[in-house]
Structure formats: structure tokens, C-alpha cells
Write a protein that holds these residues in place. Structure first.
Motif, short mmCIF file in Angstrom:
data_model
loop_
_atom_site.label_atom_id
_atom_site.label_comp_id
_atom_site.label_asym_id
_atom_site.label_seq_id
_atom_site.Cartn_x
_atom_site.Cartn_y
_atom_site.Cartn_z
N UNK A 59 0.78 -1.23 0.00
CA UNK A 59 0.00 0.00 0.00
C UNK A 59 0.80 1.27 0.00
N UNK A 60 2.12 1.17 -0.20
CA UNK A 60 2.97 2.35 -0.24
C UNK A 60 3.04 2.91 -1.67
N UNK A 61 3.14 4.22 -1.78
CA UNK A 61 3.23 4.85 -3.09
C UNK A 61 4.62 4.65 -3.68
N UNK A 62 4.67 4.27 -4.95
CA UNK A 62 5.92 4.28 -5.69
C UNK A 62 6.16 5.68 -6.27
N UNK A 63 7.10 5.79 -7.19
CA UNK A 63 7.36 7.07 -7.87
C UNK A 63 6.16 7.46 -8.73
N UNK A 64 5.80 8.76 -8.70
CA UNK A 64 4.71 9.21 -9.57
C UNK A 64 5.16 9.15 -11.03
N UNK A 65 4.21 8.93 -11.93
CA UNK A 65 4.57 8.69 -13.32
C UNK A 65 3.73 9.46 -14.33
N UNK A 66 2.59 10.01 -13.93
CA UNK A 66 1.74 10.79 -14.84
C UNK A 66 0.95 11.81 -14.02
N UNK A 67 0.19 12.64 -14.72
CA UNK A 67 -0.57 13.72 -14.12
C UNK A 67 -2.05 13.52 -14.43
N UNK A 68 -2.92 13.97 -13.55
CA UNK A 68 -4.37 13.84 -13.76
C UNK A 68 -5.08 14.99 -13.07
N UNK A 69 -6.35 15.18 -13.44
CA UNK A 69 -7.12 16.30 -12.90
C UNK A 69 -8.56 15.88 -12.59
N UNK A 70 -9.08 16.35 -11.48
CA UNK A 70 -10.48 16.14 -11.15
C UNK A 70 -11.33 16.97 -12.12
N UNK A 71 -12.35 16.33 -12.72
CA UNK A 71 -13.28 17.05 -13.58
C UNK A 71 -14.67 17.00 -12.98
N UNK A 72 -15.40 18.07 -13.15
CA UNK A 72 -16.74 18.17 -12.59
C UNK A 72 -17.64 17.07 -13.15
N UNK A 73 -18.38 16.41 -12.27
CA UNK A 73 -19.30 15.36 -12.69
C UNK A 73 -20.40 15.23 -11.65
N UNK A 74 -21.55 14.65 -12.03
CA UNK A 74 -22.64 14.50 -11.06
C UNK A 74 -22.25 13.66 -9.85
N UNK A 75 -21.38 12.68 -10.07
CA UNK A 75 -20.96 11.81 -8.97
C UNK A 75 -19.77 12.37 -8.19
N UNK A 76 -19.06 13.32 -8.79
CA UNK A 76 -17.95 13.97 -8.10
C UNK A 76 -16.71 13.13 -7.93
#
Length: 257
Positions: A59-76
Motif C-alpha cells: 500500500x505504499x506509493x511508488x514514484x509518480x509517473x503521470x498527471x491527472x485532474x479532477x473534472x466536474x461530474x454528477x458523482x464527483x
């Protein structure tokens, strides 16, 4: 400009035409001769944009590898990134919004489902290099959008020379970079953004227009990916145009199919 860890990706031009490959190569060489004078600057980040990580069995994080963004949605609970970041991977993925120098100010959110366009699944079409992710936080029913806010999704064709802000997490650092510059449309269904410093790890980073100065949030009109999986040099980044295909995929993700 990054390959997802564990992903098996074959880059194929959308129409398979050798002439288009040659034309794109000439354009890329031309950019090397006249690079942008702008460069991405490290900053503390913004709540809806974060880094994608693979996770160890413990459950430990490895090195980050990409980027992402929260987008508005009905479910959030939806996040947008590049398809080449996530398609084909069997690793457990986590999204850390607002990640900055090891800090996780808005928590760690586990990716529970990945949505990619059929054209990407069948042929890795450069014009369909986008994906939506459903995320949740174990033990909580609160959606990520309620915690971070969200960018709006824009699926109408943007105007050439539109000013955008692009945010990405280079692999070599633990801080995001940001830069503003007008976009170009050098070929059908592809956007181009010229600014140095967008190295491996920035793939999936949002092209944000119409920034609200009060909130810092904007309209996502692209994500680093597409042609050359986002670009072969740190100075030039690409995105597939988010059009009808992205709108249909978003509806599928909202419906939870």
C-alpha cells in the motif's frame, strides 16, 4: 510526455498514412530549430490537479509517473488523464491531488475503474489519447470533488491561439510545473503547446483555458498526450482535441458502465 509504468502501448497514427507521419516529423524538427522562449515554473500546485502513482502490495506509493485532474461530474469522483498513462496497466493506481514535495494535502484516492475510448483500445489512436478514472478513498463516501473542487470539461473545438495554462508533474521532481502560452493546431485533431520543462511524468497534465482568477480552476480542453504520446521533446507538448469522442466517454463514465 510519459509512458505509464506497466502499460503496453503501440502508437499508431489515426489514419495510418505515411504522408501524415512525414509531415508531423517535419513539424517536430522545425520546432527544435525554433523552441519556445518560455519555460515551466515549479509551483506549490492546485487542488484539483495531482500526480498518479503505482502502489506497492503493502500500500505504499511508488514514484509518480503521470498527471491527472479532477473534472466536474454528477458523482464527483471522476479524473481525466491520458489513455497511454493507464491503458494496459495491471498495477494498483492512486491519485494524489495537490501533491507537493511529498505532501498529500487532500489525501490519496484509489483508482477503481478506468475508461478509455474504443479507438484507443483497438489501435492506440493518437486522436483518442484520453481517459477518465473513477477514484475513491477507502473508508469514506465523500467524493474527491467535494474535497478539491474540480475543473470543468470542455469538448467543443478550441480556437487556435487560445491562451492555456498547462500543469504537469515531471518524474524527476516532487513539484508540479506550470506555464501559460497560446495553443496551436498543427494537424487535424491535435493541439500543440510550446513551453520548456514538460518532461516524462507530465503526460495527462491538463490544458486549462478560461481560468477563474478567484479559484484558479478552469476548462480542460486537452491533456498532454496524443501525437508522439505528448511530444518527443520537453519544449513541445501535444494533446488530442477533446471532441465528440471525449464527450461520449465522459457520459459513459458518469453512467458507470
Amino acid at each position: 510526455m510519459a509512458l505509464a509504468l506497466g502499460a503496453v502501448v503501440t502508437l499508431t497514427p489515426a489514419n495510418g498514412a505515411a504522408g501524415d507521419i512525414a509531415t508531423g516529423f517535419v513539424r517536430a524538427v522545425r520546432h527544435l530549430a525554433t523552441p519556445s522562449s518560455r519555460a515551466g515554473q515549479a509551483f506549490s500546485g492546485t487542488p484539483p490537479v495531482g500526480a498518479l502513482f503505482t502502489t506497492t502490495t503493502a500500500g505504499q506509493l511508488n514514484q509518480h509517473f503521470c498527471t491527472a485532474s479532477v473534472v466536474d461530474s454528477p458523482t464527483g469522483d471522476l479524473v481525466i488523464t491520458a489513455a497511454h498513462c493507464v491503458a494496459g496497466t495491471r498495477d494498483t493506481l492512486d491519485f494524489v491531488p495537490g501533491y507537493n514535495q511529498g505532501r498529500e494535502p487532500y489525501g490519496v484516492w484509489t483508482v477503481t475503474k478506468v475508461y478509455v475510448d474504443q479507438a484507443w483500445s483497438s489501435s492506440s489512436s493518437q486522436d483518442d489519447d484520453f481517459a477518465f478514472l473513477r477514484v475513491s478513498r477507502p473508508g469514506s463516501s465523500v467524493p474527491v470533488e467535494d474535497v478539491t473542487g474540480a475543473e470543468r470539461l470542455g469538448t467543443d473545438a478550441p480556437a487556435s491561439r487560445e491562451l492555456v495554462q498547462v500543469i504537469g508533474y515531471p518524474n524527476a521532481t516532487n513539484q508540479p510545473v506550470t506555464c501559460q502560452n497560446p495553443i496551436k493546431q498543427p494537424m487535424a485533431d491535435q493541439l500543440e503547446f510550446d513551453c520548456d520543462g514538460y518532461t516524462n511524468g507530465t503526460s495527462g497534465g491538463p490544458f486549462l483555458s478560461e481560468i477563474d482568477q478567484a479559484t484558479g480552476q478552469g476548462l480542460v480542453i486537452g491533456v498532454i498526450g496524443g501525437y508522439q504520446q505528448g511530444g518527443d521533446t520537453p519544449q513541445v507538448s501535444y494533446s488530442a482535441v477533446l471532441g465528440a469522442g471525449a464527450a461520449a466517454l465522459y457520459r459513459e463514465a458518469v453512467a458507470g458502465r
